[in-house]
Write a protein that holds these residues in place. Structure first.
Motif, PDB file in Angstrom:
ATOM      1  N   LEU A  63       0.837  -1.204   0.000  1.00  0.00           N
ATOM      2  CA  LEU A  63       0.000   0.000   0.000  1.00  0.00           C
ATOM      3  C   LEU A  63       0.872   1.255   0.000  1.00  0.00           C
ATOM      4  CD1 LEU A  63      -2.884   1.180   0.205  1.00  0.00           C
ATOM      5  CD2 LEU A  63      -2.653   1.087   2.693  1.00  0.00           C
ATOM      6  N   ARG A  64       1.924   1.235   0.810  1.00  0.00           N
ATOM      7  CA  ARG A  64       2.826   2.393   0.889  1.00  0.00           C
ATOM      8  C   ARG A  64       3.721   2.491  -0.342  1.00  0.00           C
ATOM      9  NH1 ARG A  64       1.120   6.091   4.634  1.00  0.00           N
ATOM     10  NH2 ARG A  64       1.241   5.278   6.717  1.00  0.00           N
ATOM     11  N   ARG A  65       4.093   1.325  -0.902  1.00  0.00           N
ATOM     12  CA  ARG A  65       4.905   1.366  -2.126  1.00  0.00           C
ATOM     13  C   ARG A  65       4.080   1.989  -3.246  1.00  0.00           C
ATOM     14  NH1 ARG A  65       6.375  -3.996  -0.838  1.00  0.00           N
ATOM     15  NH2 ARG A  65       5.470  -4.875  -2.732  1.00  0.00           N
ATOM     16  N   GLU A 161     -12.125   2.004   6.789  1.00  0.00           N
ATOM     17  CA  GLU A 161     -11.068   3.005   6.664  1.00  0.00           C
ATOM     18  C   GLU A 161     -10.243   2.623   5.448  1.00  0.00           C
ATOM     19  OE1 GLU A 161      -8.661   3.351  10.156  1.00  0.00           O
ATOM     20  OE2 GLU A 161      -7.288   4.774   9.229  1.00  0.00           O
ATOM     21  N   PHE A 162     -10.242   3.469   4.434  1.00  0.00           N
ATOM     22  CA  PHE A 162      -9.490   3.152   3.222  1.00  0.00           C
ATOM     23  C   PHE A 162      -8.689   4.370   2.781  1.00  0.00           C
ATOM     24  CE2 PHE A 162     -12.155   5.411   0.097  1.00  0.00           C
ATOM     25  CZ  PHE A 162     -13.318   5.610   0.822  1.00  0.00           C
ATOM     26  N   THR A 163      -7.852   4.170   1.765  1.00  0.00           N
ATOM     27  CA  THR A 163      -6.957   5.245   1.336  1.00  0.00           C
ATOM     28  C   THR A 163      -7.417   5.779  -0.010  1.00  0.00           C
ATOM     29  OG1 THR A 163      -5.236   3.886   2.332  1.00  0.00           O
ATOM     30  CG2 THR A 163      -4.525   5.857   1.156  1.00  0.00           C
ATOM     31  N   GLY A 264      -5.367  -3.488   3.307  1.00  0.00           N
ATOM     32  CA  GLY A 264      -5.701  -2.250   4.016  1.00  0.00           C
ATOM     33  C   GLY A 264      -4.964  -2.146   5.338  1.00  0.00           C
ATOM     34  N   ARG A 265      -5.285  -1.097   6.101  1.00  0.00           N
ATOM     35  CA  ARG A 265      -4.736  -0.961   7.459  1.00  0.00           C
ATOM     36  C   ARG A 265      -5.259  -2.122   8.278  1.00  0.00           C
ATOM     37  NH1 ARG A 265      -3.058   4.300   9.152  1.00  0.00           N
ATOM     38  NH2 ARG A 265      -2.833   5.582   7.311  1.00  0.00           N
ATOM     39  N   SER A 266      -4.377  -2.858   8.940  1.00  0.00           N
ATOM     40  CA  SER A 266      -4.808  -4.099   9.580  1.00  0.00           C
ATOM     41  C   SER A 266      -3.902  -4.524  10.723  1.00  0.00           C
ATOM     42  CB  SER A 266      -4.827  -5.217   8.525  1.00  0.00           C
ATOM     43  OG  SER A 266      -5.231  -6.430   9.099  1.00  0.00           O
ATOM     44  N   SER A 268      -4.318  -7.879  11.439  1.00  0.00           N
ATOM     45  CA  SER A 268      -4.328  -9.308  11.112  1.00  0.00           C
ATOM     46  C   SER A 268      -3.482  -9.637   9.894  1.00  0.00           C
ATOM     47  CB  SER A 268      -5.761  -9.764  10.837  1.00  0.00           C
ATOM     48  OG  SER A 268      -6.595  -9.469  11.930  1.00  0.00           O
ATOM     49  N   TYR A 269      -3.221  -8.633   9.070  1.00  0.00           N
ATOM     50  CA  TYR A 269      -2.423  -8.852   7.864  1.00  0.00           C
ATOM     51  C   TYR A 269      -1.285  -7.848   7.815  1.00  0.00           C
ATOM     52  CZ  TYR A 269      -6.371 -11.576   6.086  1.00  0.00           C
ATOM     53  OH  TYR A 269      -7.350 -12.510   5.923  1.00  0.00           O
ATOM     54  N   LEU A 270      -0.142  -8.296   7.283  1.00  0.00           N
ATOM     55  CA  LEU A 270       0.922  -7.346   6.959  1.00  0.00           C
ATOM     56  C   LEU A 270       1.329  -7.612   5.514  1.00  0.00           C
ATOM     57  CD1 LEU A 270       2.965  -5.136   7.602  1.00  0.00           C
ATOM     58  CD2 LEU A 270       4.503  -6.898   8.477  1.00  0.00           C
ATOM     59  N   ASP A 271       1.240  -6.573   4.696  1.00  0.00           N
ATOM     60  CA  ASP A 271       1.613  -6.687   3.281  1.00  0.00           C
ATOM     61  C   ASP A 271       0.941  -7.890   2.616  1.00  0.00           C
ATOM     62  OD1 ASP A 271       2.875  -5.617   1.061  1.00  0.00           O
ATOM     63  OD2 ASP A 271       4.668  -6.842   1.314  1.00  0.00           O
ATOM     64  N   GLY A 272      -0.348  -8.102   2.928  1.00  0.00           N
ATOM     65  CA  GLY A 272      -1.100  -9.154   2.262  1.00  0.00           C
ATOM     66  C   GLY A 272      -0.980 -10.527   2.914  1.00  0.00           C
ATOM     67  N   VAL A 273      -0.139 -10.659   3.957  1.00  0.00           N
ATOM     68  CA  VAL A 273       0.082 -11.966   4.592  1.00  0.00           C
ATOM     69  C   VAL A 273      -0.641 -12.038   5.928  1.00  0.00           C
ATOM     70  CG1 VAL A 273       1.798 -13.575   5.480  1.00  0.00           C
ATOM     71  CG2 VAL A 273       2.357 -12.096   3.525  1.00  0.00           C
ATOM     72  N   ARG A 274      -1.390 -13.109   6.153  1.00  0.00           N
ATOM     73  CA  ARG A 274      -2.102 -13.323   7.405  1.00  0.00           C
ATOM     74  C   ARG A 274      -1.112 -13.584   8.540  1.00  0.00           C
ATOM     75  NH1 ARG A 274      -7.395 -12.831   9.545  1.00  0.00           N
ATOM     76  NH2 ARG A 274      -7.293 -13.938  11.489  1.00  0.00           N
TER      77      ARG A 274
END
Ligand code: ATP
Ligand code: MG
Length: 275
Positions: A63-65, A161-163, A264-266, A268-274
């Motif tokens: 998301l940040r990239r 909450e989305f960007t 999204g902001r989470s 439970s996930y970081l960069d798409g990984v659970r």
């Protein structure tokens, strides 16, 4: 013949299994449970590898990239970034035609008094356009990338909450607006690496009939043109073009993701990984 149980499906979905894998069928429960364990182990391993690659590689989630790529492309295209408050007054939303009884009105997170969390960037950008128009020669274009909040029914396409990326150009010659709108959309889509998009005419509660950008049935952007009925309330008199993209939607479209929550902001996930 049986498929994965709802619990197994849920777990495999979280781990990132595609639709085809989730819909597999098995001769009996033993074969099914064996397949579940194998697939869950494989996916969990792939997730750990992806997290390791994040730590040793880019160190910045997708998301940040994406935000960085968009910022670079928009700067190059001559737009100026602005940063405005996420807390807005109710009056600003009423000037956008968002009343408590309207569809959008029911989705607004209200704070104390008449304040709320912005469901869109447009009211802030309207204000800045008017103020900057006193200083800058037209045409000029500004954009903001920031969180927006809507009590949208959660699902595979909606986050609370989305960007949003909202860009707007003031002073576009009337006859050039449609072409300019598409040109700016393509700057964003190219920078995001999104292909296979189409422009579709759609009705919006706020703006009326406007063009959307759609990828495989998923709306990634809505656009608007001015002069517009809302302009009076903001003392804007010149023509403009505006586009609003959801960044998480761009990632879902680009990477064909099963659900928007993974990017999204989470917690439970970081960069798409659970996790
Ligand atoms: P939809 O009809 O899909 O709910 P919308 O038309 O209400 O979307 P807009 O107001 O046009 O959304 O917002 C501009 C863009 O912001 C959308 O095209 C989409 O990419 C993104 N967006 C809107 N709402 C959400 C949400 N709840 N979660 C994630 N992205 C969103
Ligand atoms: Mg829309």
């Amino acid at each position: 013949m049986s498929g994965f149980t709802p619990t197994q499906r849920q777990r495999l979905h979280e781990l990132g299994a595609g639709a085809a894998a989730l819909d597999e069928t098995f001769a009996d429960a033993t074969a099914r449970d064996q397949a579940f364990r194998l697939l869950a182990t494989q996916l969990a391993g792939a997730g750990r590898a992806a997290l390791e690659a994040l730590r040793t590689g880019p160190r910045v989630p997708a998301l940040r990239r994406l935000e960085g790529s968009l910022r670079a492309a928009l700067t190059q295209a001559g737009l100026v970034e602005v940063v405005t408050p996420a807390i807005v007054g109710g009056e600003a939303l009423r000037k956008m035609g968002v009343e408590p009884g309207s569809e959008m009105g029911t989705q607004v997170f209200r704070l104390d008094g008449d304040r709320c969390l912005r469901p869109m960037l447009a009211p802030n950008l309207y204000t800045l356009l008017r103020r900057l128009a006193r200083v800058w020669k037209q045409p000029f274009a500004i954009y903001e990338i920031g969180s927006c909040f809507r009590a949208d029914t959660k699902g595979s396409r909606h986050l609370n909450e989305f960007t949003m990326l909202n860009l707007v150009e003031l002073g576009t010659p009337l006859a050039d607006r449609d072409e300019r709108l598409r040109e700016l959309a393509v700057v964003v889509l190219d920078a995001a690496g999104v292909t296979g998009y189409e422009f579709v005419l759609k009705h919006s509660e706020v703006y009326g009939d406007e063009l959307d950008v759609v990828v495989a049935g998923l709306e990634v952007c809505s656009t608007a043109l001015g002069p517009h009925a809302l302009d009076d309330a903001w003392a804007i008199t010149d023509p403009w073009v505006g586009l609003g993209f959801g960044l998480e939607r761009l990632l879902v479209a680009r990477d064909d993701l099963a659900g928007i929550e993974r990017v999204g902001r989470s917690l439970s996930y970081l960069d798409g990984v659970r996790l």
